[in-house]
Write a protein that holds these residues in place. Structure first.
Motif, short mmCIF file in Angstrom:
data_model
loop_
_atom_site.label_atom_id
_atom_site.label_comp_id
_atom_site.label_asym_id
_atom_site.label_seq_id
_atom_site.Cartn_x
_atom_site.Cartn_y
_atom_site.Cartn_z
N ARG A 6 0.83 -1.19 0.00
CA ARG A 6 0.00 0.00 0.00
C ARG A 6 0.87 1.24 0.00
O ARG A 6 1.77 1.39 0.82
CB ARG A 6 -0.90 -0.01 1.24
CG ARG A 6 -1.77 1.24 1.34
CD ARG A 6 -2.61 1.16 2.59
NE ARG A 6 -3.46 0.00 2.52
CZ ARG A 6 -4.62 -0.01 1.89
NH1 ARG A 6 -5.03 1.05 1.25
NH2 ARG A 6 -5.34 -1.11 1.87
N GLU A 21 -6.72 4.02 -0.73
CA GLU A 21 -7.69 2.95 -0.92
C GLU A 21 -8.03 2.77 -2.40
O GLU A 21 -8.21 1.64 -2.88
CB GLU A 21 -8.97 3.22 -0.13
CG GLU A 21 -8.80 3.16 1.37
CD GLU A 21 -8.37 1.78 1.84
OE1 GLU A 21 -8.67 0.78 1.16
OE2 GLU A 21 -7.72 1.70 2.90
N ARG A 24 -5.17 0.89 -4.01
CA ARG A 24 -5.17 -0.52 -3.61
C ARG A 24 -6.25 -1.31 -4.34
O ARG A 24 -6.02 -2.42 -4.82
CB ARG A 24 -5.37 -0.66 -2.10
CG ARG A 24 -5.15 -2.08 -1.59
CD ARG A 24 -5.94 -2.38 -0.33
NE ARG A 24 -7.36 -2.40 -0.60
CZ ARG A 24 -8.00 -3.47 -1.10
NH1 ARG A 24 -7.35 -4.58 -1.40
NH2 ARG A 24 -9.30 -3.43 -1.31
N SER A 96 -10.09 -9.17 2.44
CA SER A 96 -8.87 -9.65 1.79
C SER A 96 -7.63 -9.17 2.52
O SER A 96 -6.60 -9.84 2.54
CB SER A 96 -8.83 -9.17 0.33
OG SER A 96 -8.81 -7.76 0.27
N GLU A 97 -7.73 -8.01 3.17
CA GLU A 97 -6.59 -7.48 3.91
C GLU A 97 -6.35 -8.27 5.19
O GLU A 97 -5.21 -8.46 5.61
CB GLU A 97 -6.80 -6.00 4.22
CG GLU A 97 -6.84 -5.13 2.98
CD GLU A 97 -6.50 -3.70 3.30
OE1 GLU A 97 -5.43 -3.45 3.88
OE2 GLU A 97 -7.33 -2.83 2.99
N TYR A 98 -7.42 -8.73 5.82
CA TYR A 98 -7.24 -9.59 6.98
C TYR A 98 -6.68 -10.94 6.57
O TYR A 98 -5.86 -11.53 7.28
CB TYR A 98 -8.58 -9.77 7.71
CG TYR A 98 -8.94 -8.61 8.59
CD1 TYR A 98 -8.23 -8.35 9.76
CD2 TYR A 98 -9.98 -7.76 8.25
CE1 TYR A 98 -8.54 -7.27 10.57
CE2 TYR A 98 -10.31 -6.67 9.05
CZ TYR A 98 -9.59 -6.44 10.21
OH TYR A 98 -9.89 -5.36 11.01
N THR A 100 -4.67 -11.60 4.07
CA THR A 100 -3.27 -11.51 3.65
C THR A 100 -2.36 -10.85 4.68
O THR A 100 -1.15 -10.88 4.55
CB THR A 100 -3.16 -10.71 2.33
OG1 THR A 100 -3.67 -9.39 2.53
CG2 THR A 100 -3.93 -11.39 1.21
N THR A 102 -2.25 -7.62 5.19
CA THR A 102 -1.92 -6.25 4.79
C THR A 102 -2.70 -5.21 5.58
O THR A 102 -2.42 -4.01 5.46
CB THR A 102 -2.17 -6.04 3.28
OG1 THR A 102 -3.53 -6.41 2.99
CG2 THR A 102 -1.22 -6.86 2.46
N ILE A 103 -3.66 -5.65 6.41
CA ILE A 103 -4.39 -4.70 7.24
C ILE A 103 -3.45 -3.97 8.18
O ILE A 103 -3.69 -2.80 8.54
CB ILE A 103 -5.50 -5.43 8.04
CG1 ILE A 103 -6.42 -4.43 8.75
CG2 ILE A 103 -4.91 -6.43 9.02
CD1 ILE A 103 -7.25 -3.58 7.83
N THR A 106 -2.01 -1.11 6.32
CA THR A 106 -3.09 -0.14 6.11
C THR A 106 -3.25 0.75 7.33
O THR A 106 -3.36 1.98 7.22
CB THR A 106 -4.42 -0.87 5.84
OG1 THR A 106 -4.30 -1.64 4.65
CG2 THR A 106 -5.57 0.11 5.67
N LYS A 120 -12.53 3.66 2.91
CA LYS A 120 -12.94 2.46 2.17
C LYS A 120 -14.40 2.58 1.73
O LYS A 120 -14.76 2.16 0.62
CB LYS A 120 -12.77 1.22 3.06
CG LYS A 120 -11.32 0.77 3.24
CD LYS A 120 -11.26 -0.52 4.06
CE LYS A 120 -9.82 -1.00 4.21
NZ LYS A 120 -9.26 -1.46 2.93
#
Length: 264
Positions: A6, A21, A24, A96-98, A100, A102-103, A106, A120
């Motif tokens: 990100r 956002e 992304r 999807s962020e949780y 992977t 990547t949250i 973020t 978002k």
């Protein structure tokens, strides 16, 4: 494919969070596949419903005759299935962020959980509204030729149905985002959405008990359906729109509370 890194939010604040956002969303391959799936579903479903409507008027059973129908009514009917491709855009924006991890990055870029979720929601609402306009056009173009003389497409009414479709999809997209922020799992979120939009209201209406039917009328799928159809019973279309918007706002509020209570 590894999830993209990100970018730092340019300029800070809500504007920077929205820009991050936006970047992304369009850098994730799943977004493009979801858009393609939505277009194909809308084209196929609208065409199928148009064929059914035309055939019903030309078969040997007069009980099936529907008469001339509007293209907008076919478009609204096609949303029952197509909406789930749009819901995927909203829920995947956060689940999807949780999935992977990547949250974490973020929240490093946008430490305020409320601002992050609002960014978002702005992006999800904007994209799903624009996508809804495209899907409305696709549905009209797919259905009109197949209806033949059994269909009509008044300009003002058809444009109104396309706009209503886009508005409905934007709100259910934000609803999906809020539930995704609360539940974190794509599968669980989609299951709850399916229950809230369809299963629970149908179950409440099945006994044909007035009080249960009135309760089902307050659920987002039913309220959105009244808004799309322009019904005046049991309430005006604008009330259906307000109820649906209320569900979307409430889902975001619950999602924000869940983000603040739990670590990433």
């Amino acid at each position: 494919m590894n999830p993209p890194t990100r970018p730092a939010a340019p300029g800070g604040g809500l504007t920077g969070a929205v820009a991050a956002e936006w970047t992304r969303l369009w850098s994730v391959r799943a977004t493009w596949w979801t858009l393609l799936a939505g277009v194909l579903l809308m084209a196929a479903t609208s065409a199928q419903l148009a064929i059914y409507a035309a055939n019903a008027n030309t078969n040997d059973d007069p009980a099936d005759d529907r008469g001339v129908v509007t293209v907008g009514s076919v478009l609204v009917g096609a949303l029952e299935l197509t909406q789930y491709a749009v819901l995927a855009l909203g829920l995947l924006a956060i689940t999807s962020e949780y999935a992977t991890g990547t949250i974490r990055s973020t929240l490093q870029c946008t430490p305020s959980r409320g601002r992050m979720l609002l960014a978002k929601a702005v992006v999800a609402g904007t994209v799903t509204f624009a996508f809804g306009l495209l899907l409305g056009l696709v549905g009209v173009l797919a259905a009109r030729p197949l209806l033949g003389g059994w269909g009509r497409a008044p300009l003002a009414g058809t444009l109104g149905d396309v706009l209503a479709t886009a508005t409905y999809l934007a709100l259910v997209g934000v609803l999906a985002l809020g539930l995704g922020a609360t539940l974190r799992s794509a599968v669980l979120t989609l299951t709850v959405l399916f229950a809230v939009l369809m299963i629970v209201p149908l179950s409440l209406r099945e006994p044909d008990i007035t009080v249960l039917t009135r309760i089902s009328d307050a659920f987002p799928g039913v309220a959105g359906g009244h808004f799309l159809a322009g019904d005046t019973d049991p309430y005006p279309p604008v009330v259906g729109l307000v109820l649906l918007a209320g569900w979307a706002v409430a889902a975001l509020a619950v999602g924000r509370a869940a983000l603040r209570r739990r670590d990433a």
